[in-house]
Design a protein around this motif. Structure first.
Motif, short mmCIF file in Angstrom:
data_model
loop_
_atom_site.label_atom_id
_atom_site.label_comp_id
_atom_site.label_asym_id
_atom_site.label_seq_id
_atom_site.Cartn_x
_atom_site.Cartn_y
_atom_site.Cartn_z
N ASP A 531 11.25 -15.75 0.02
CA ASP A 531 11.13 -15.19 -1.33
C ASP A 531 12.51 -15.04 -1.95
OD1 ASP A 531 10.30 -13.65 -3.60
OD2 ASP A 531 10.92 -11.87 -2.48
N LEU A 532 12.63 -15.42 -3.22
CA LEU A 532 13.89 -15.22 -3.93
C LEU A 532 13.73 -14.26 -5.11
CD1 LEU A 532 13.82 -17.16 -6.77
CD2 LEU A 532 13.80 -18.91 -5.00
N SER A 533 12.50 -13.82 -5.38
CA SER A 533 12.26 -13.05 -6.60
C SER A 533 12.91 -11.68 -6.59
CB SER A 533 10.75 -12.90 -6.81
OG SER A 533 10.16 -12.22 -5.71
N TRP A 534 12.93 -11.01 -5.46
CA TRP A 534 13.50 -9.66 -5.38
C TRP A 534 15.00 -9.71 -5.66
CZ3 TRP A 534 11.30 -5.06 -5.34
CH2 TRP A 534 12.00 -3.94 -4.91
N HIS A 535 15.68 -10.57 -4.93
CA HIS A 535 17.12 -10.76 -5.12
C HIS A 535 17.44 -11.20 -6.54
CE1 HIS A 535 21.16 -12.43 -3.89
NE2 HIS A 535 20.88 -13.26 -4.86
N TYR A 536 16.63 -12.11 -7.06
CA TYR A 536 16.92 -12.69 -8.37
C TYR A 536 16.91 -11.62 -9.46
CZ TYR A 536 16.97 -16.12 -12.14
OH TYR A 536 17.32 -16.86 -13.24
N ARG A 537 15.91 -10.71 -9.42
CA ARG A 537 15.83 -9.71 -10.48
C ARG A 537 17.05 -8.79 -10.49
NH1 ARG A 537 15.67 -5.13 -12.31
NH2 ARG A 537 16.08 -4.34 -10.22
N LEU A 588 9.79 -14.55 -15.46
CA LEU A 588 11.22 -14.86 -15.34
C LEU A 588 11.91 -14.87 -16.69
CD1 LEU A 588 11.24 -17.64 -12.63
CD2 LEU A 588 12.70 -15.62 -12.60
N ALA A 589 11.20 -15.30 -17.72
CA ALA A 589 11.82 -15.40 -19.04
C ALA A 589 12.33 -14.05 -19.54
CB ALA A 589 10.82 -15.99 -20.04
N ASP A 590 11.71 -12.95 -19.11
CA ASP A 590 12.19 -11.63 -19.52
C ASP A 590 13.60 -11.37 -19.01
OD1 ASP A 590 9.92 -9.93 -20.85
OD2 ASP A 590 8.96 -11.07 -19.25
N ALA A 842 4.41 -13.59 -0.06
CA ALA A 842 5.73 -12.94 -0.03
C ALA A 842 6.42 -13.19 -1.37
CB ALA A 842 6.59 -13.49 1.10
N ASP A 843 6.66 -12.12 -2.09
CA ASP A 843 7.41 -12.20 -3.34
C ASP A 843 7.84 -10.79 -3.71
OD1 ASP A 843 5.20 -11.03 -5.00
OD2 ASP A 843 4.20 -12.93 -4.55
N LEU A 859 17.01 -11.97 7.20
CA LEU A 859 15.72 -11.63 6.62
C LEU A 859 14.67 -11.56 7.72
CD1 LEU A 859 15.73 -13.92 3.45
CD2 LEU A 859 16.60 -11.58 3.71
N HIS A 860 13.87 -10.50 7.69
CA HIS A 860 12.81 -10.32 8.68
C HIS A 860 11.50 -10.13 7.95
CE1 HIS A 860 11.44 -8.28 12.67
NE2 HIS A 860 11.18 -9.56 12.67
N GLU A 861 10.80 -11.23 7.72
CA GLU A 861 9.54 -11.22 6.99
C GLU A 861 9.69 -10.51 5.64
OE1 GLU A 861 6.13 -10.47 9.39
OE2 GLU A 861 6.86 -11.73 11.01
N ALA A 862 10.82 -10.80 4.99
CA ALA A 862 11.18 -10.12 3.75
C ALA A 862 10.20 -10.47 2.63
CB ALA A 862 12.59 -10.51 3.34
N GLY A 863 9.83 -9.45 1.87
CA GLY A 863 8.95 -9.64 0.72
C GLY A 863 7.50 -9.84 1.06
N SER A 864 7.15 -9.85 2.35
CA SER A 864 5.74 -10.07 2.71
C SER A 864 4.92 -8.83 2.36
CB SER A 864 5.62 -10.38 4.20
OG SER A 864 6.11 -9.31 4.99
N TYR A 865 3.68 -9.04 2.01
CA TYR A 865 2.79 -7.95 1.64
C TYR A 865 1.34 -8.40 1.78
CZ TYR A 865 2.17 -10.36 -2.84
OH TYR A 865 1.88 -11.28 -3.81
N GLY A 866 0.43 -7.44 1.62
CA GLY A 866 -0.98 -7.78 1.77
C GLY A 866 -1.81 -7.26 0.62
N TYR A 867 -3.08 -7.13 0.88
CA TYR A 867 -4.07 -6.70 -0.11
C TYR A 867 -4.66 -5.38 0.36
CZ TYR A 867 -3.51 -11.64 -1.00
OH TYR A 867 -2.97 -12.88 -1.24
#
Length: 917
Positions: A531-537, A588-590, A842-843, A859-867
């Motif tokens: 996942d790159l979204s966390w770092h990117y923001r 992302l545009a925001d 993962a995001d 990174l250790h299963e970074a950004g992973s999540y569930g429902y």
């Protein structure tokens, strides 16, 4: 959009459109398609006259214009060396006896050409276009044999660029025939000013001396300028200036092009060339009372939201399979809210630059590097390529900057004879003599093109010599580490500073800009596919904190074969960033809005329930669209309370939006919820008409301190760590995130013995509900084999392939490739619920899996999540539960595996909850 699928029709005549829409004649013939092909490993083709009509038949058929190394060529061979092409063609110009030119978009690296057995010319260099006048040998009434000998040995002195992803061997851009009259226009350069002044310099080849008329007709009558010339025989340079009334300016927001034609009318007939230009000015300027410059477009500051484009494709390599895909590349960039792209270590194909012009995106174009030492032959090779590239692409309004070198590649001297220890710059072998050559090339480029920004070297070693922009590269993961680094760069950027420069050179007041960033190499062993979204923001947010910064280049637009950190997959499919979960409608545009709200706070912070906080905000403006207006800042503090969205605080404020740059705003005072929660501070900036200008957010892990947690729900609850199972049956199982996440792959189960409080604490139970967070679980190769990190080396820059499944940091970012799993929930052996877990995602939504990473560079299963899974235990089982004060819970998955997320993992701050009424 296309997914790099090429139809059979397209294969019959690949790339059928005219290759140079910026310089197009109507009478032409496309030579793309099937050619005979033969490798010449013994270099016998010349002596055996393979260029002649009675030469031996070739073994293979190749599809031009694709590199012989690429799948689309039909050859797909990695062999380097010599290869021959032949094709027979019958073609007659529309105007009888008109001159015939044979044109090549690009051939790598050296080539010789014969027509009808007669040598017509040769060319050296892998990226420039070239042509041969074949009029004298052309058979107008019958067949013509074209033979091309190409040679690519990957010499160290060749300007090759980053070809390692896929070699561009032989013919790799379109080939075509074109007719012209005896006197014709070789080229025209357009230089524009925003007052509408257009200065042109045309090179005209005259068959004989005499008068001619040169006419410029563009923009549906907006330009109609004609001059009579007196030409000498041979080449003539003609400079003409005209003015456009009420000029429409070119910009990414409004990419207005003046389309039309240039015509030369002489005694040998009319030469008519379709072309276009855009009116725009690129510059740098001191910003009000500041001591540093900003980059300007059309006289106004512009913030450059950019990406690095490797322009690599799995089937055509560096040749686009179709024109539509070139269009789509630019479209997808603009969809992200980007306004510029850096074409990495290579010039782009003319048609892709055409789409950049048409759709509106600024382009930073790199010169291709060589990989050996900067000796005389390498310098000569490089300089020749640079001249051809700049000449070919000069008129594209999208190009705003030329980058002469990248990361000092090809500029280091490794020879032992160089007495490095006694010379300045010895630390990285970038010698003073080479630095002066780079300076000369910088000044040469400025002399050749004074209309654009010139960068000497896009550096990762802090080794500028002289440059119009002061850029740097970094790959750092972790919020605090990134913030510290960016602060350090900004603080050391000022006129006279020696930071980021080499050899005693110092900074001017040139604009500060990042020219490569990302987390792909900020991770030990590389980030793999993660996942790159966390770092990117938070990286975008940090950049916008700094008034000096004029933009960035994110690595990269698409995944490639050893870097999986693109906005899109290599096949063009989407990655899901998950921002819309935090702020409805956010994308992302925001983060790329010219008007932006900076949140000066970590992406996630651990806080106490009920705590009052002050959050610093700033406004960052690089557009005058809303200047002088009153904008509205809306904010909301919300959390997901076991599936129910709850707002605990909110408000709005009016902001007078004035002036460029970064300005502090009044801080927000927020009160955390009284429960355990992942709280989200969501903000929106609204225009006077209610239009949302930009969105942003940060998160808080709110902790009540209660042993079992505190949740806003009726009744009582028991909380069990997900790792407290009494039995598990899986082929592969393991814990992650310091035991706050457990994983099982394939088919299997986790079993828990759950005890209810005794009757003194809890009387009869009428309702029992299970609440937990779960996802499917994909098994990656490193989960089984536990291989170590591979040390980074230069092979990655040459395109060494990497399998991200073996990278310990990998956890594929959410996308179109999904992993489903059927979860079955049983109580005391009785199945009570069946749930489809639709993915193993993962995001950015995996906030807790990011917040509780133990090391920023691993990174250790970074950004992973569930429902969030809820299951009510049927009343038919309640009697036994009340009597025994316990029950057995079995969570069984079929085929797709199972991951369970605890208090410090995923997106819900819960363990396995058993709720009672």
């Amino acid at each position: 959009m296309s997914q790099f699928v090429t139809t059979q029709t397209e294969l019959l005549l690949p790339r059928p459109e005219f290759p140079r829409p910026d310089w197009e004649r109507s009478d032409w013939n496309n030579l793309n398609g099937e050619w005979s092909f033969q490798f010449d490993s013994q270099d016998q083709g010349r002596s055996e006259q393979w260029f002649s009509a009675d030469a031996r038949a070739f073994d293979s058929i190749i599809t031009v214009p694709f590199s012989w190394a690429s799948p689309l060529s039909g050859i797909g061979s990695s062999e380097k060396g010599i290869a021959w092409y032949r094709r027979q063609i019958s073609w007659q110009p529309a105007v009888a006896a008109a001159n015939v030119f044979l044109r090549f978009g690009a051939v790598d690296y050296a080539c010789e050409v014969w027509v009808n057995g007669i040598a017509v010319g040769s060319h050296t260099g892998g990226y420039g276009n070239f042509e041969f006048d074949v009029t004298s040998v052309w058979n107008y009434e019958g067949d013509n044999l074209i033979a091309v000998r190409t040679e690519d040995f990957e010499h160290d002195y060749q300007a090759r660029g980053k070809q390692g992803y896929g070699e561009i061997r032989g013919i790799w851009q379109p080939v075509w025939l074109e007719s012209r009259p005896g006197s014709f226009i070789r080229s025209t350069r357009f230089n524009t000013a925003i007052d509408g002044t257009v200065s042109t310099r045309s090179l005209i080849s005259a068959a004989q001396a005499g008068q001619a008329t040169l006419e410029f007709s563009f923009g549906d009558g907006a330009v109609s300028h004609k001059e009579t010339l007196t030409l000498a025989e041979g080449d003539n340079t003609v400079e003409i200036t005209f003015k456009v009334g009420d000029p429409q300016l070119w910009s990414p927001e409004s990419p207005y092009l003046y389309e039309g034609h240039i015509s030369l009318d002489s005694g040998s007939g009319e030469d008519r060339v379709s072309s276009y230009f855009g009116i725009r000015e690129i510059s740098t300027a001191l910003a009000e009372d500041r001591s540093y410059r900003w980059i300007t477009l059309n006289g106004k500051p512009v913030y450059l939201n950019g990406t690095l484009d490797q322009s690599f494709h799995p089937t055509g390599y560096f040749t686009y399979p179709t024109d539509q895909e070139m269009h789509d590349e630019i479209y997808l960039m603009k969809k992200l809210g980007l306004n510029f792209v850096r074409i990495h270590i290579k010039p782009e194909e003319p048609r892709k630059l055409y789409w950049a012009d048409m759709l509106g995106i600024l382009v930073m174009e790199d010169m291709p590097c060589f990989w050996g030492e900067p000796g005389e032959q390498a310098r000569a090779s490089y300089e020749s390529e640079a001249r051809e590239i700049m000449e070919r692409d000069y008129n594209h309004p999208s190009i705003f900057s030329w980058v002469m070198y990248n990361e000092t590649w090809g500029l280091k001297t490794n020879s032992s004879e160089s007495s490095l220890t006694s010379q300045e710059g010895a630390a990285n072998n970038y010698l003073p003599d080479t630095q002066e050559w780079v300076r000369r090339m910088y000044h040469w480029a400025k002399d050749q093109d004074p209309t654009r920004i010139i960068e000497d070297n896009s550096p990762c070693n802090y080794d500028h010599v002289e440059s119009d922009i002061n850029t740097w590269h970094f790959y750092i993961n972790g919020y605090e580490q990134l913030q510290e680094h960016v602060n350090h760069v900004v603080e050391n950027t000022y006129a006279g500073s020696s930071f980021n420069y080499i050899g005693g050179n110092t900074q001017s007041d040139a604009p500060l800009m990042n020219s490569e960033c990302g987390n792909v190499w900020g991770i030990e062993g590389g980030a793999g596919d993660s996942d790159l979204s966390w770092h990117y923001r938070y990286m975008m947010n940090e950049f916008r904190r700094h008034d000096k910064m004029c933009g960035f280049v994110f690595t990269e637009f698409r995944d490639v074969i050893n870097e999986f950190n693109g906005y899109y997959r290599l096949d063009g499919s989407d990655k899901q960033f998950g921002y819309e979960w935090y702020v409805p409608g956010m994308s992302l545009a925001d983060l790329h809005s010219p008007d932006f709200i900076v949140i000066d706070a970590p992406p996630c912070e651990t806080v106490k329930s009920g705590q009052q906080l002050s959050v610093k905000l700033s406004g960052s403006s690089f557009s005058d669209r809303y200047h002088g207006q009153s904008l509205t800042l809306q904010w909301e503090l919300w959390h997901d309370n076991l599936g129910i969205r709850m707002t605990s605080d909110s408000g709005s404020a009016s902001i007078e939006w004035n002036g460029y740059g970064v300005k502090p705003l009044l801080p927000l005072a927020v009160t955390m919820p009284a429960f355990d929660a992942l709280a989200v501070l969501a903000i929106r900036l609204l225009a006077p008409d209610g239009t949302i200008i930009t969105r942003n957010f940060i998160t808080f892990d709110v902790r009540s301190g209660a042993a079992q947690g505190r949740y806003n729900t009726d009744g009582q609850w028991t909380s069990l760590p997900v790792g407290s199972f009494t039995e598990q049956q899986w082929d592969y199982s393991w814990s992650a995130l310091e035991d706050h996440k457990i994983n099982g792959t394939g088919s299997g189960s986790f079993t828990y013995e759950i005890a209810l409080p005794d009757t003194a604490t809890l009387q009869q139970v009428s309702h029992v509900e299970l609440v937990f967070e779960a996802s499917a679980k994909r098994l990656l190769a490193y989960n089984k084999e536990k291989l170590g990190y591979k040390k980074h080396d230069i092979s990655y820059m040459h395109g060494a392939k990497a399998d991200p499944e073996y990278n310990l940091n990998s956890y594929p970012m959410t996308g179109t490739n999904r992993q489903e799993s059927r979860l079955r929930i049983a109580i005391d052996g009785v199945e009570i619920e069946s749930v489809l877990l639709t993915n193993d995602p993962a995001d950015s939504r995996g906030a807790l899996s990011w917040h509780y990473q133990t090391e920023p560079n691993k990174l250790h299963e970074a950004g992973s999540y569930g429902y969030l899974v809820k299951a009510v235990i049927p009343s038919t089982l309640a009697a036994n539960i009340n009597r025994n004060r316990s029950f057995k819970l079995e969570l069984r998955a079929e085929d797709g595996g199972l991951a369970l997320y605890g208090r410090n993992a995923g997106r819900y701050p819960i363990d396995l909850l058993v709720c009672y009424l």
